[in-house]
Design a protein around this motif. Structure first.
Motif, PDB file in Angstrom:
ATOM      1  N   PRO A 112      40.430   4.534  11.339  1.00 60.72           N
ATOM      2  CA  PRO A 112      39.614   5.412  12.178  1.00 60.72           C
ATOM      3  C   PRO A 112      39.209   6.690  11.416  1.00 60.72           C
ATOM      4  N   PRO A 113      37.992   7.176  11.605  1.00 60.25           N
ATOM      5  CA  PRO A 113      36.966   6.647  12.517  1.00 60.25           C
ATOM      6  C   PRO A 113      36.029   5.641  11.863  1.00 60.25           C
ATOM      7  N   ALA A 114      36.354   5.223  10.630  1.00 58.03           N
ATOM      8  CA  ALA A 114      35.470   4.311   9.924  1.00 58.03           C
ATOM      9  C   ALA A 114      35.500   2.901  10.494  1.00 58.03           C
ATOM     10  N   ASN A 115      36.408   2.669  11.473  1.00 59.69           N
ATOM     11  CA  ASN A 115      36.421   1.354  12.141  1.00 59.69           C
ATOM     12  C   ASN A 115      35.504   1.349  13.374  1.00 59.69           C
ATOM     13  N   GLN A 116      34.700   2.385  13.507  1.00 60.39           N
ATOM     14  CA  GLN A 116      33.757   2.460  14.620  1.00 60.39           C
ATOM     15  C   GLN A 116      32.357   2.070  14.149  1.00 60.39           C
ATOM     16  N   LEU A 117      31.591   1.514  15.082  1.00 64.68           N
ATOM     17  CA  LEU A 117      30.207   1.130  14.811  1.00 64.68           C
ATOM     18  C   LEU A 117      29.315   1.871  15.798  1.00 64.68           C
ATOM     19  N   ALA A 118      28.424   2.683  15.287  1.00 63.38           N
ATOM     20  CA  ALA A 118      27.569   3.505  16.141  1.00 63.38           C
ATOM     21  C   ALA A 118      26.303   2.738  16.529  1.00 63.38           C
ATOM     22  N   ILE A 119      25.949   2.863  17.802  1.00 62.77           N
ATOM     23  CA  ILE A 119      24.655   2.375  18.284  1.00 62.77           C
ATOM     24  C   ILE A 119      23.810   3.621  18.530  1.00 62.77           C
ATOM     25  N   ASP A 138      26.275  12.564  19.814  1.00 57.65           N
ATOM     26  CA  ASP A 138      26.264  11.931  21.124  1.00 57.65           C
ATOM     27  C   ASP A 138      26.063  13.003  22.190  1.00 57.65           C
ATOM     28  N   ASP A 139      26.096  12.597  23.461  1.00 56.18           N
ATOM     29  CA  ASP A 139      25.828  13.553  24.534  1.00 56.18           C
ATOM     30  C   ASP A 139      27.003  14.482  24.803  1.00 56.18           C
ATOM     31  N   LYS A 140      28.123  14.279  24.108  1.00 51.48           N
ATOM     32  CA  LYS A 140      29.282  15.163  24.263  1.00 51.48           C
ATOM     33  C   LYS A 140      29.368  16.197  23.145  1.00 51.48           C
ATOM     34  N   GLY A 141      28.401  16.142  22.232  1.00 51.91           N
ATOM     35  CA  GLY A 141      28.374  17.116  21.142  1.00 51.91           C
ATOM     36  C   GLY A 141      29.057  16.671  19.878  1.00 51.91           C
ATOM     37  N   THR A 142      29.594  15.468  19.843  1.00 53.37           N
ATOM     38  CA  THR A 142      30.271  14.981  18.642  1.00 53.37           C
ATOM     39  C   THR A 142      29.235  14.631  17.577  1.00 53.37           C
ATOM     40  N   ARG A 143      29.490  15.117  16.344  1.00 57.91           N
ATOM     41  CA  ARG A 143      28.579  14.818  15.231  1.00 57.91           C
ATOM     42  C   ARG A 143      29.161  13.697  14.383  1.00 57.91           C
ATOM     43  N   TYR A 144      28.349  12.668  14.179  1.00 55.06           N
ATOM     44  CA  TYR A 144      28.753  11.514  13.375  1.00 55.06           C
ATOM     45  C   TYR A 144      27.980  11.527  12.060  1.00 55.06           C
ATOM     46  N   THR A 145      28.705  11.301  10.970  1.00 51.73           N
ATOM     47  CA  THR A 145      28.061  10.996   9.703  1.00 51.73           C
ATOM     48  C   THR A 145      27.982   9.476   9.613  1.00 51.73           C
ATOM     49  N   LEU A 146      26.791   8.969   9.362  1.00 53.85           N
ATOM     50  CA  LEU A 146      26.563   7.531   9.505  1.00 53.85           C
ATOM     51  C   LEU A 146      26.100   6.896   8.204  1.00 53.85           C
ATOM     52  N   GLY A 147      26.391   5.613   8.084  1.00 49.56           N
ATOM     53  CA  GLY A 147      25.892   4.834   6.977  1.00 49.56           C
ATOM     54  C   GLY A 147      24.464   4.392   7.235  1.00 49.56           C
ATOM     55  N   PRO A 206      12.116  -1.629  19.502  1.00 51.23           N
ATOM     56  CA  PRO A 206      13.206  -2.228  18.721  1.00 51.23           C
ATOM     57  C   PRO A 206      13.642  -1.402  17.517  1.00 51.23           C
ATOM     58  N   THR A 207      12.707  -0.770  16.840  1.00 53.24           N
ATOM     59  CA  THR A 207      13.079  -0.027  15.638  1.00 53.24           C
ATOM     60  C   THR A 207      13.828   1.261  15.964  1.00 53.24           C
ATOM     61  N   ALA A 208      13.794   1.693  17.227  1.00 57.21           N
ATOM     62  CA  ALA A 208      14.495   2.913  17.623  1.00 57.21           C
ATOM     63  C   ALA A 208      15.973   2.668  17.890  1.00 57.21           C
ATOM     64  N   VAL A 209      16.382   1.399  17.957  1.00 57.44           N
ATOM     65  CA  VAL A 209      17.779   1.043  18.203  1.00 57.44           C
ATOM     66  C   VAL A 209      18.402   0.630  16.878  1.00 57.44           C
ATOM     67  N   GLU A 210      19.445   1.363  16.456  1.00 60.85           N
ATOM     68  CA  GLU A 210      20.042   1.134  15.144  1.00 60.85           C
ATOM     69  C   GLU A 210      21.553   0.908  15.264  1.00 60.85           C
ATOM     70  N   PHE A 211      22.059   0.002  14.445  1.00 60.06           N
ATOM     71  CA  PHE A 211      23.504  -0.238  14.324  1.00 60.06           C
ATOM     72  C   PHE A 211      23.931   0.297  12.958  1.00 60.06           C
ATOM     73  N   ARG A 212      24.829   1.312  12.969  1.00 57.68           N
ATOM     74  CA  ARG A 212      25.207   1.980  11.732  1.00 57.68           C
ATOM     75  C   ARG A 212      26.711   2.233  11.709  1.00 57.68           C
ATOM     76  N   ARG A 213      27.311   2.150  10.531  1.00 56.37           N
ATOM     77  CA  ARG A 213      28.734   2.417  10.387  1.00 56.37           C
ATOM     78  C   ARG A 213      29.011   3.910  10.576  1.00 56.37           C
ATOM     79  N   VAL A 214      30.146   4.205  11.178  1.00 59.35           N
ATOM     80  CA  VAL A 214      30.594   5.591  11.315  1.00 59.35           C
ATOM     81  C   VAL A 214      31.436   5.943  10.082  1.00 59.35           C
ATOM     82  N   LEU A 215      31.041   7.039   9.399  1.00 63.05           N
ATOM     83  CA  LEU A 215      31.795   7.499   8.237  1.00 63.05           C
ATOM     84  C   LEU A 215      32.739   8.619   8.620  1.00 63.05           C
ATOM     85  N   THR A 216      32.249   9.578   9.392  1.00 64.42           N
ATOM     86  CA  THR A 216      33.095  10.661   9.908  1.00 64.42           C
ATOM     87  C   THR A 216      32.635  10.995  11.320  1.00 64.42           C
TER      88      THR A 216
END
Length: 211
Positions: A163-170, A104-113, A77-87
């Motif tokens: 966008p992209p701050a309206n995204q929620l990263a899992i 992600d698996d496509k190479g996109t880098r996310y800055t997360l909250g 459970p602790t390995a699964v995180e819900f975080r806001r996307v900043l960039t």
């Protein structure tokens, strides 16, 4: 008194005229009953065979006990995180990712909250298809009562961003497995992650979340 001889080729008359003649018993019903009984037995045998044949065809194979059942909750459970996307920057994912970022698996880098929810609040994960089939496949998550309350507040805030701050990263084990856009606050703890999912890709995502 003697009876005159019968004309040629005629059956002899009754020996005693004026007396009622004996009635010969009719025996033709016996073979008919026997034949009818044989037909009923034959029909019964054929009908039984059809029922057994159809039942055998309709039977579903038993589940293979050697195949483990799919998980419905995160194994870690602790390995699964819900975080806001900043960039989000496509195709610029370093290895390893710097602190506060994930790829992600496509190479996109996310800055997360910060982590605002984790897998301990997830009670079920499943890949499913819309009932009418029009919406295609999706991944559904069910949250417990506390998780549902926190998620409603989180999505209400994220939905107001551009966008992209309206995204929620899992994020699972440091990798972004999905980053869906949030259109509005989501209440009730029932989440649907939809997109261009097929059965295989929806099951793959569900498996990543459950581990």
């Amino acid at each position: 008194m003697t009876q005159p001889p019968a004309p040629p080729n005629q059956p002899p008359g009754p020996p005693y005229p004026g007396f009622p003649q004996p009635v010969q018993p009719r025996r033709t019903w016996v073979p008919l009953v026997i034949v009818g009984g044989l037909v009923l037995v034959l029909v019964g045998v054929i009908a039984t065979g059809l029922v057994l044949f159809l039942n055998r065809d309709d039977a579903k194979p038993a589940a293979d006990s050697s195949t483990p059942a799919a998980r419905t909750k995160p194994s870690d459970p602790t390995a699964v995180e819900f975080r806001r996307v900043l960039t989000a920057k496509p195709g610029t994912c370093p290895t390893p990712a710097s602190s506060g970022t994930a790829c992600d698996d496509k190479g996109t880098r996310y800055t997360l909250g910060k982590v605002e929810l984790n897998g301990s609040n997830v009670s079920e994960v499943k890949a499913a298809i819309q009932e009418n089939g029009a919406g295609g496949w999706y991944v559904g998550l069910t949250l417990d009562a506390e998780g549902a309350k926190q998620f409603e507040q989180l999505t209400a805030a994220v939905a107001q961003q551009q966008p992209p701050a309206n995204q929620l990263a899992i994020v699972v084990h440091g990798q972004v497995v999905a980053a869906p856009s949030v259109q509005s606050a989501i209440s009730g703890g029932q989440i649907q992650i939809s997109g261009s999912y097929t059965r295989d890709t929806a099951q793959e995502l569900a498996a990543k979340i459950t581990g």
